[in-house]
Design a protein around this motif. Structure first.
Motif, mmCIF file in Angstrom:
data_model
loop_
_atom_site.group_PDB
_atom_site.id
_atom_site.type_symbol
_atom_site.label_atom_id
_atom_site.label_comp_id
_atom_site.label_asym_id
_atom_site.label_seq_id
_atom_site.Cartn_x
_atom_site.Cartn_y
_atom_site.Cartn_z
ATOM 1 N N ALA A 22 -2.225 16.138 2.124
ATOM 2 C CA ALA A 22 -0.774 16.280 1.962
ATOM 3 C C ALA A 22 -0.115 16.511 3.322
ATOM 4 C CB ALA A 22 -0.462 17.421 1.006
ATOM 5 N N ALA A 23 -0.753 17.314 4.167
ATOM 6 C CA ALA A 23 -0.202 17.565 5.501
ATOM 7 C C ALA A 23 -0.202 16.281 6.336
ATOM 8 C CB ALA A 23 -0.998 18.662 6.204
ATOM 9 N N LEU A 24 -1.274 15.516 6.263
ATOM 10 C CA LEU A 24 -1.296 14.234 6.983
ATOM 11 C C LEU A 24 -0.198 13.308 6.494
ATOM 12 C CD1 LEU A 24 -5.009 13.113 7.470
ATOM 13 C CD2 LEU A 24 -3.356 13.769 9.214
ATOM 14 N N TRP A 25 0.055 13.316 5.192
ATOM 15 C CA TRP A 25 1.111 12.490 4.613
ATOM 16 C C TRP A 25 2.444 12.859 5.243
ATOM 17 C CZ3 TRP A 25 5.679 12.647 2.014
ATOM 18 C CH2 TRP A 25 6.057 11.503 1.313
ATOM 19 N N TRP A 26 2.760 14.161 5.277
ATOM 20 C CA TRP A 26 4.026 14.597 5.874
ATOM 21 C C TRP A 26 4.068 14.296 7.367
ATOM 22 C CZ3 TRP A 26 8.147 15.079 3.201
ATOM 23 C CH2 TRP A 26 8.099 15.524 1.876
ATOM 24 N N ALA A 27 2.944 14.423 8.044
ATOM 25 C CA ALA A 27 2.901 14.105 9.477
ATOM 26 C C ALA A 27 3.242 12.633 9.699
ATOM 27 C CB ALA A 27 1.528 14.436 10.057
ATOM 28 N N ASP A 33 7.026 19.973 10.660
ATOM 29 C CA ASP A 33 7.155 21.313 10.086
ATOM 30 C C ASP A 33 6.555 21.393 8.689
ATOM 31 O OD1 ASP A 33 8.390 22.580 12.282
ATOM 32 O OD2 ASP A 33 10.354 21.826 11.677
ATOM 33 N N ALA A 34 6.854 20.423 7.843
ATOM 34 C CA ALA A 34 6.291 20.429 6.487
ATOM 35 C C ALA A 34 4.771 20.336 6.545
ATOM 36 C CB ALA A 34 6.861 19.279 5.666
ATOM 37 N N ALA A 35 4.271 19.478 7.414
ATOM 38 C CA ALA A 35 2.819 19.319 7.554
ATOM 39 C C ALA A 35 2.182 20.623 8.021
ATOM 40 C CB ALA A 35 2.503 18.194 8.530
ATOM 41 N N HIS A 36 2.780 21.251 9.009
ATOM 42 C CA HIS A 36 2.232 22.480 9.575
ATOM 43 C C HIS A 36 2.246 23.607 8.554
ATOM 44 C CE1 HIS A 36 2.103 25.979 12.407
ATOM 45 N NE2 HIS A 36 1.117 25.233 12.880
ATOM 46 N N LYS A 37 3.325 23.715 7.790
ATOM 47 C CA LYS A 37 3.411 24.768 6.778
ATOM 48 C C LYS A 37 2.279 24.657 5.755
ATOM 49 C CE LYS A 37 8.311 25.604 7.110
ATOM 50 N NZ LYS A 37 9.639 25.378 6.551
ATOM 51 N N ILE A 38 1.879 23.449 5.460
ATOM 52 C CA ILE A 38 0.821 23.251 4.465
ATOM 53 C C ILE A 38 -0.527 23.758 4.965
ATOM 54 C CG2 ILE A 38 -0.550 21.490 3.260
ATOM 55 C CD1 ILE A 38 2.087 19.862 3.048
ATOM 56 N N VAL A 39 -0.873 23.464 6.215
ATOM 57 C CA VAL A 39 -2.217 23.804 6.701
ATOM 58 C C VAL A 39 -2.316 25.123 7.443
ATOM 59 C CG1 VAL A 39 -3.066 21.431 6.778
ATOM 60 C CG2 VAL A 39 -1.957 22.400 8.806
ATOM 61 N N SER A 47 -8.615 21.482 6.873
ATOM 62 C CA SER A 47 -7.253 21.906 7.215
ATOM 63 C C SER A 47 -7.160 22.238 8.700
ATOM 64 C CB SER A 47 -6.838 23.106 6.366
ATOM 65 O OG SER A 47 -6.687 22.728 5.015
ATOM 66 N N ALA A 48 -8.203 22.849 9.237
ATOM 67 C CA ALA A 48 -8.214 23.151 10.672
ATOM 68 C C ALA A 48 -8.186 21.863 11.492
ATOM 69 C CB ALA A 48 -9.437 23.991 11.028
ATOM 70 N N TRP A 49 -8.879 20.836 11.014
ATOM 71 C CA TRP A 49 -8.894 19.545 11.714
ATOM 72 C C TRP A 49 -7.488 18.939 11.742
ATOM 73 C CZ3 TRP A 49 -11.955 14.742 9.586
ATOM 74 C CH2 TRP A 49 -12.088 13.772 10.591
ATOM 75 N N VAL A 50 -6.817 18.953 10.609
ATOM 76 C CA VAL A 50 -5.442 18.445 10.555
ATOM 77 C C VAL A 50 -4.534 19.318 11.408
ATOM 78 C CG1 VAL A 50 -3.463 17.984 9.047
ATOM 79 C CG2 VAL A 50 -5.779 17.350 8.308
#
Length: 98
Positions: A22-27, A33-39, A47-50
């Motif tokens: 999901a974070a990659l999708w937002w990225a 910001d949305a991506a970062h908030k997720i992980v 998640s650490a990799w993303v």
């Protein structure tokens, strides 16, 4: 992978995506910001990799290095789009493997 990339034309990620995807999708949509908030509060290696990738996008290589180490992955020096593809492909593969 094709379906995941095609979903980028949607307004929201598909329901049921694990946080790293999901974070990659937002990225990919340009919403760091949305991506970062997720992980940021997730504790798994994916998640650490993303998270590491996101800090590379941001240009914060020192912070990215920290997250690559947490993910137990070597720091990437490949172009950001290539790294996004590699992470997405790996996470999709993991999601499809029982």
């Amino acid at each position: 992978m094709a379906d995941f990339k095609a979903s980028l034309s949607d307004a929201r990620p598909a329901a049921g995506l694990k946080p790293p995807l999901a974070a990659l999708w937002w990225a990919a949509k340009g919403d760091w910001d949305a991506a970062h908030k997720i992980v940021q509060d997730e504790s798994d290696a994916n998640s650490a990799w993303v998270h590491a990738y996101l800090h590379r996008v941001e240009g914060d290589l020192e912070n990215a290095g920290y997250w690559y180490r947490k993910a137990r992955r070597p720091a990437s020096s490949e172009p950001l789009p290539a790294e996004w593809d590699a992470i997405a492909a790996d996470l999709i593969h993991q999601a499809q493997t029982p």
